[in-house]
Design an enzyme around this catalytic site. Structure first.
Site, mmCIF file in Angstrom:
data_model
loop_
_atom_site.group_PDB
_atom_site.id
_atom_site.type_symbol
_atom_site.label_atom_id
_atom_site.label_comp_id
_atom_site.label_asym_id
_atom_site.label_seq_id
_atom_site.Cartn_x
_atom_site.Cartn_y
_atom_site.Cartn_z
ATOM 1 N N ALA A 73 0.848 -1.190 0.000
ATOM 2 C CA ALA A 73 0.000 0.000 0.000
ATOM 3 C C ALA A 73 0.886 1.244 0.000
ATOM 4 O O ALA A 73 2.086 1.155 0.247
ATOM 5 C CB ALA A 73 -0.887 -0.009 1.241
ATOM 6 N N GLN A 75 1.148 3.415 2.167
ATOM 7 C CA GLN A 75 1.775 3.560 3.486
ATOM 8 C C GLN A 75 2.335 2.228 3.986
ATOM 9 O O GLN A 75 2.310 1.939 5.184
ATOM 10 C CB GLN A 75 0.779 4.154 4.483
ATOM 11 C CG GLN A 75 0.553 5.649 4.298
ATOM 12 C CD GLN A 75 1.849 6.442 4.467
ATOM 13 O OE1 GLN A 75 2.700 6.103 5.294
ATOM 14 N NE2 GLN A 75 2.003 7.511 3.700
ATOM 15 N N SER A 76 2.817 1.411 3.091
ATOM 16 C CA SER A 76 3.343 0.094 3.462
ATOM 17 C C SER A 76 4.612 0.200 4.313
ATOM 18 O O SER A 76 5.602 0.811 3.907
ATOM 19 C CB SER A 76 3.652 -0.690 2.192
ATOM 20 O OG SER A 76 4.446 -1.817 2.502
ATOM 21 N N ASN A 77 4.566 -0.433 5.475
ATOM 22 C CA ASN A 77 5.759 -0.510 6.320
ATOM 23 C C ASN A 77 6.751 -1.499 5.723
ATOM 24 O O ASN A 77 7.962 -1.352 5.862
ATOM 25 C CB ASN A 77 5.384 -0.991 7.722
ATOM 26 C CG ASN A 77 4.369 -0.079 8.367
ATOM 27 O OD1 ASN A 77 4.639 1.096 8.574
ATOM 28 N ND2 ASN A 77 3.177 -0.606 8.660
ATOM 29 N N CYS A 79 7.249 -2.018 2.510
ATOM 30 C CA CYS A 79 7.984 -1.358 1.423
ATOM 31 C C CYS A 79 9.055 -0.420 1.988
ATOM 32 O O CYS A 79 10.174 -0.375 1.484
ATOM 33 C CB CYS A 79 7.021 -0.609 0.503
ATOM 34 S SG CYS A 79 6.030 -1.738 -0.516
#
Ligand SMILES: *Cc1c(COP(=O)(O)O)cnc(C)c1O
Length: 326
Positions: A73, A75-77, A79
């Site tokens: 997403a 706001q992917s942690n 990534c």
């Protein structure tokens, strides 16, 4: 037990701290509550993906890859931690993020940029469906790409949470936890904890709090996780068969769905911040903590219990949700 070992590359600082949340226990008039601080893994503001990436990126290096591709997403942690790890390991990093570029670059997305990752917006293909296309493109450019699966949840990722149970057992000599509660999403954390519990003969009940209404594949979450438990066991040479009905994935707290911040998440963030000085993230850990709080209030967790909350990280996204939280 004779389990097969795999290479790791060091990306974080372990063991992560184990702390007691006595103020929160007192406020809730409930069980003793402890927290495993995987928000403090040390890589780029921390989180549970650091553990997984130590195995997964070691594999990428062994295969001689020079470019990493993963998806998540905006706001992917996952990534963000992948982008930071790639920077450290001198690997080019391509992130496929669902949706469209937001007008304001905040939280994890801002950090992805600082780590020099290449960002591809994938619209409604939110769960990595475009990975093969980018993979071929990079190959055509002469690069050697490596795919880190969605959420880092493959067998190598799950392995790291077997180690995490060993780490917990070593640092905790005097408390017998009755329950371990954590946010479960792509399933790697859950699968690893299940195997770690089996291998290290732990007695606690593992309660995954489901944070997403939609599964990442056609299979229901329980089946995906059970399958990952079994393929991971096979990978390490462990004779073990796990069935979906044996796992607890509590879906009572999914609220408005992935990333939708409701009253419960706000309360969990606020109580944990006010009473313990600890930050939860709005998407994962606040939802899981709201589950813990509700299980206490509804009497399903009692004063005799000793509950461990596994903090899986995520606080950088707080800034991206400032409006919803203010
Ligand atoms: C990814 C993530 C989880 C879920 O872990 P899975 O292994 O994907 O189930 C929980 N909390 C945070 C903060 C995460 O980033």
């Amino acid at each position: 037990m004779n389990i097969k070992h795999f290479e790791k590359t060091s990306l974080g600082f372990f063991p992560t701290p184990l702390v007691e949340l006595s103020n929160l226990s007192h406020f809730l008039d409930g069980p003793q509550i402890f927290m495993k601080r995987d928000d403090l893994t040390g890589l780029a503001l921390g989180g549970n993906k650091t553990r997984k990436l130590e195995y997964i990126l070691a594999d990428a290096l062994q295969q001689g890859c020079d470019t990493i591709i993963t998806a998540g997403a905006a706001q992917s942690n996952h990534c963000r931690q992948t982008a930071a790890a790639a920077a450290k390991l001198n690997l080019e990093c391509h992130l496929l993020l669902g949706g469209e570029a937001p007008t304001e670059t905040q939280g994890n997305l801002l950090l992805d940029q600082l780590f020099g990752s290449h960002i591809h917006w994938t619209g409604s293909n939110r769960k990595g469906q475009d990975i093969p296309r980018i993979f071929s493109q990079l190959q055509a450019e002469g690069k050697k790409p490596y795919i880190v699966p969605y959420g880092g949840s493959n067998e190598l990722g799950a392995l790291s949470f077997i180690d995490a149970v060993a780490e917990l057992q070593q640092q905790n000599t005097d408390v017998e936890f009755s329950h371990v509660i954590f946010a479960s999403s792509s399933g790697g954390t859950h699968a690893g904890l299940i195997l770690g519990k089996e291998i290290y003969k732990q007695t606690f009940d593992l309660i995954g709090i489901n944070i997403d209404k939609e599964a990442n594949s056609d299979l229901p979450f329980e089946q995906q996780i059970a399958q990952l438990v079994n393929t991971t066991a096979e990978k390490i040479g462990l004779d073990y068969q796990f069935q979906p009905h044996q796992l607890i994935l509590n879906a009572d707290y999914v609220g408005g769905g992935y990333g939708v911040i409701g009253q419960q998440e706000k309360e969990a963030i606020s109580l944990t911040a006010k009473h313990e000085g600890i930050l939860l993230d709005p998407v994962y850990t606040a939802r899981a903590m709201s589950g813990l709080i509700d299980l206490v209030r509804s009497g399903k967790l009692t004063k005799n219990d000793k509950v461990l909350f596994w903090h899986t990280g995520g606080a950088p996204s707080l800034f991206a949700y400032a409006q919803a939280l203010d």
